[in-house]
Write a protein that holds these residues in place. Structure first.
Motif, mmCIF file in Angstrom:
data_model
loop_
_atom_site.group_PDB
_atom_site.id
_atom_site.type_symbol
_atom_site.label_atom_id
_atom_site.label_comp_id
_atom_site.label_asym_id
_atom_site.label_seq_id
_atom_site.Cartn_x
_atom_site.Cartn_y
_atom_site.Cartn_z
ATOM 1 N N VAL A 43 -17.290 -25.202 37.294
ATOM 2 C CA VAL A 43 -18.587 -24.951 36.664
ATOM 3 C C VAL A 43 -18.520 -23.678 35.820
ATOM 4 O O VAL A 43 -18.990 -23.645 34.674
ATOM 5 C CB VAL A 43 -19.702 -24.853 37.725
ATOM 6 N N LEU A 44 -17.916 -22.622 36.364
ATOM 7 C CA LEU A 44 -17.799 -21.370 35.619
ATOM 8 C C LEU A 44 -16.922 -21.533 34.384
ATOM 9 O O LEU A 44 -17.221 -20.984 33.313
ATOM 10 C CB LEU A 44 -17.252 -20.260 36.515
ATOM 11 N N GLN A 45 -15.826 -22.284 34.495
ATOM 12 C CA GLN A 45 -14.962 -22.513 33.339
ATOM 13 C C GLN A 45 -15.710 -23.256 32.241
ATOM 14 O O GLN A 45 -15.592 -22.920 31.057
ATOM 15 C CB GLN A 45 -13.731 -23.305 33.754
ATOM 16 N N GLU A 46 -16.451 -24.261 32.624
ATOM 17 C CA GLU A 46 -17.225 -25.018 31.639
ATOM 18 C C GLU A 46 -18.227 -24.112 30.940
ATOM 19 O O GLU A 46 -18.439 -24.210 29.723
ATOM 20 C CB GLU A 46 -17.943 -26.173 32.342
ATOM 21 N N SER A 56 -9.222 -19.955 24.949
ATOM 22 C CA SER A 56 -8.250 -21.049 24.957
ATOM 23 C C SER A 56 -8.033 -21.537 26.391
ATOM 24 O O SER A 56 -8.355 -20.844 27.362
ATOM 25 C CB SER A 56 -6.918 -20.591 24.362
ATOM 26 N N VAL A 57 -7.463 -22.699 26.499
ATOM 27 C CA VAL A 57 -7.167 -23.274 27.809
ATOM 28 C C VAL A 57 -6.146 -22.416 28.544
ATOM 29 O O VAL A 57 -6.225 -22.241 29.764
ATOM 30 C CB VAL A 57 -6.660 -24.724 27.649
ATOM 31 N N LEU A 58 -5.187 -21.842 27.828
ATOM 32 C CA LEU A 58 -4.175 -20.990 28.465
ATOM 33 C C LEU A 58 -4.801 -19.725 29.048
ATOM 34 O O LEU A 58 -4.440 -19.297 30.153
ATOM 35 C CB LEU A 58 -3.081 -20.619 27.469
ATOM 36 N N GLN A 59 -5.723 -19.117 28.315
ATOM 37 C CA GLN A 59 -6.408 -17.932 28.847
ATOM 38 C C GLN A 59 -7.176 -18.282 30.114
ATOM 39 O O GLN A 59 -7.108 -17.565 31.110
ATOM 40 C CB GLN A 59 -7.383 -17.366 27.816
ATOM 41 N N TRP A 63 -6.481 -16.766 33.977
ATOM 42 C CA TRP A 63 -7.460 -16.030 34.775
ATOM 43 C C TRP A 63 -7.844 -16.789 36.041
ATOM 44 O O TRP A 63 -8.054 -16.182 37.089
ATOM 45 C CB TRP A 63 -8.689 -15.687 33.942
ATOM 46 N N SER A 64 -7.919 -18.096 35.972
ATOM 47 C CA SER A 64 -8.223 -18.887 37.174
ATOM 48 C C SER A 64 -7.126 -18.732 38.219
ATOM 49 O O SER A 64 -7.393 -18.551 39.404
ATOM 50 C CB SER A 64 -8.386 -20.365 36.822
#
Length: 126
Positions: A43-46, A56-59, A63-64
């Motif tokens: 939810v937080l990523q979205e 970006s997806v890599l960033q 962090w995740s």
């Protein structure tokens, strides 16, 4: 919906055993709670992707993973609590040291890769 299906399947397996002496229902609840941090992360990523177009997806993956590792390290002492029961009895009746946990991790990798001699509790082809 996926979480409800997983908990429903877990409950279907556990319910016939509720009258027994072990604590499978407790572990079903713990298993369900284990998925909660991952759900919150998604939810937080979205939300971050929606608010910041330059992310970006890599960033986000970095962090995740970084915060996941920190959380795992922070909750490691829970595994050292004496008399945590799983299956036939306490995993560590008198608690566990950090070295004991690392030994169990090494045994898990030995079992996974089939390194001989196999650790106690590991069956061939596991």
């Amino acid at each position: 919906l996926g979480g409800v299906l997983v908990l429903g399947g877990c409950t279907a397996v556990v319910v016939p055993e509720v009258g027994g002496e072990d604590n499978r229902l407790v572990w079903c609840f713990v298993y369900g709670l284990g998925g909660l941090p991952l759900a919150v992360t998604y939810v937080l990523q979205e939300e971050v992707f929606r608010q910041f177009d330059t992310t970006s997806v890599l960033q986000m993956s970095f962090w995740s993973t970084f915060y996941g590792i920190l959380l795992n390290i922070a909750t490691l002492p829970i595994a050292m609590i004496p008399n945590l029961v799983y299956g036939d009895g306490p995993v560590f009746p008198h608690g566990a040291s950090f070295a004991t946990l690392m030994e169990h991790q090494a045994d898990g990798f030995r079992c996974l890769f089939g390194q001989r001699p196999l650790p106690r509790g590991c069956s061939p082809g596991a």
